[in-house]
Design an enzyme around this catalytic site. Structure first.
Site, mmCIF file in Angstrom:
data_model
loop_
_atom_site.group_PDB
_atom_site.id
_atom_site.type_symbol
_atom_site.label_atom_id
_atom_site.label_comp_id
_atom_site.label_asym_id
_atom_site.label_seq_id
_atom_site.Cartn_x
_atom_site.Cartn_y
_atom_site.Cartn_z
ATOM 1 C CD GLU A 90 75.280 57.384 15.050
ATOM 2 O OE1 GLU A 90 76.260 57.701 14.363
ATOM 3 O OE2 GLU A 90 74.464 56.527 14.694
ATOM 4 C CB CYS A 114 64.675 44.455 14.068
ATOM 5 S SG CYS A 114 63.552 44.710 15.448
ATOM 6 C CB CYS A 332 64.166 54.759 9.972
ATOM 7 S SG CYS A 332 63.006 56.071 10.147
#
Ligand code: SAH
Ligand code: SF4
Length: 339
Positions: A90, A114, A332
């Site tokens: 993406e 993460c 994000c």
């Protein structure tokens, strides 16, 4: 068989000298591709018919295929691409009052896992080639019918684990004969790959550097970002100091505020001590919720305010970023590459 976007300007020059073509043909082709976004050799009108035929027979023009586009109500657009081997990635286009920024992926997935990041939760497929990195950007420019002013490597993956291809793509973006995008308009975001930061310090193009910190001590950071087990805060900070000494550039630090995880005011004080002397610019990001970790929540307004107040008192320069594209999972950490 060669593929056009995999070739640098000097690769084109070498190829054309082998074909007994003049050297300037290389920049002509690159102008069509990188400046005019013409991807069909037959539309390259200042190139002879014979050469166009030869190009179309010998050099592929592979671009990411657009599978899906989503438009957020705040002007953000998210693109889902399919690559040649079926992998999906993406990219995001952010629109700040006419100023456009492309957020580009560097890997299909991410190996670093993460805990707050949806890309990390979906595992790692592979590094993207330089052509796949450039292809996202050029296709977004083509689809939007306009130049995009900025590029940030904040999409899927860790750019400094795919250094050669990222650096090669950036050289072509920056090259006057190719896309001619200024170094100040290119940002690399890293989770803290210390040797990669050292390489960036020596890179000939003065990019902008952004570092995902998210925790101010090793204990917490290793829990949130396993990469910290390999590159501890001490290693990260010393790489950043060297980067600053060598380049004189100001570093941006990304810090997503996650409710009761890393948003205690004591961490603002710890941050000030940790970053002492680096004089970075802090981007506080409201944590964007992700499906794989429903237990992680965005910090409440009062905790955010407290954190900001502490940073101000400590005379640390920061900005509290506005969320963008959360309604289409384009913010994000929300890129999954499969939905
Ligand atoms: N791998 C690189 C670049 C891609 S991540 C890196 O980690 O820096 C892009 C940015 O989104 C990073 O600053 C990352 O820390 C941040 N991010 C990841 N998940 C997030 C989330 N759920 N909410 C807010 N920011 C997040
Ligand atoms: Fe990878 Fe960056 Fe997500 Fe961490 S935050 S999993 S390094 S993409």
């Amino acid at each position: 068989m060669y593929d056009a976007l995999e070739l640098s300007l000097s690769d084109w020059q070498i190829l054309f000298s082998q074909w007994n073509e003049q050297k300037f043909r290389a920049s002509q082709i690159c102008q069509w591709i990188y400046a005019k976004k013409i991807f069909n050799y037959f539309d390259m009108t200042n190139i002879s018919k014979t050469l166009r035929d030869k190009l179309s027979e010998n050099i592929l023009m592979t671009l990411p295929i657009l599978i899906k586009q989503q438009n957020s109500k705040d002007g953000t657009k998210k693109y889902l691409w399919q690559l040649n081997d079926g992998n999906k990635i993406e990219s995001v286009l952010l629109n700040h009052g006419g100023h456009k920024t492309a957020c580009i992926s560097s890997q299909a997935g991410c190996p670093l896992g993460c805990i707050f990041c949806e890309t990390g939760a979906n595992g790692f497929k592979r590094n993207l080639t330089r052509g796949e990195i450039l292809g996202q950007f050029l296709m977004m420019e083509k689809l939007n019918g306009a130049d995009i002013n900025n590029i940030v490597f904040m999409g899927m993956g860790e750019p400094l684990l795919n250094e050669d291809n990222i650096f090669s793509a950036i050289r072509s973006l920056n090259d006057k004969n190719m896309r001619n995008l200024g170094a100040r308009h290119i940002t690399i975001s890293t989770s803290g790959i210390a040797p990669g930061i050292e390489d960036l310090a020596d890179f000939e193009i003065p990019l902008r550097l952004s570092v995902s910190l998210h925790a101010t001590n090793d204990n917490l950071r290793s829990k949130l970002m396993p990469v910290n087990n390999q590159y501890s805060l001490q290693k990260l900070i010393s790489a950043l100091r060297r980067y600053k000494d060598r380049t004189g550039e100001r570093i941006t630090i990304e810090y997503a505020l996650i409710d009761r995880i890393n948003d205690d005011v004591e961490y603002a004080y710890e941050m000030a001590a940790l970053l002492d002397g680096l004089e970075p610019y802090i981007n506080l990001i409201p944590f964007n919720p992700i499906p794989s970790r429903p237990e992680l929540k965005r910090s409440g307004d009062s905790r955010i305010k407290e954190f900001c107040r502490a940073l101000s008192e400590l005379k640390i320069e920061f900005e509290l970023r506005k969320e963008r594209g959360t309604d289409i999972m384009a913010a994000c950490g929300q890129l999954a590459g499969s939905k």
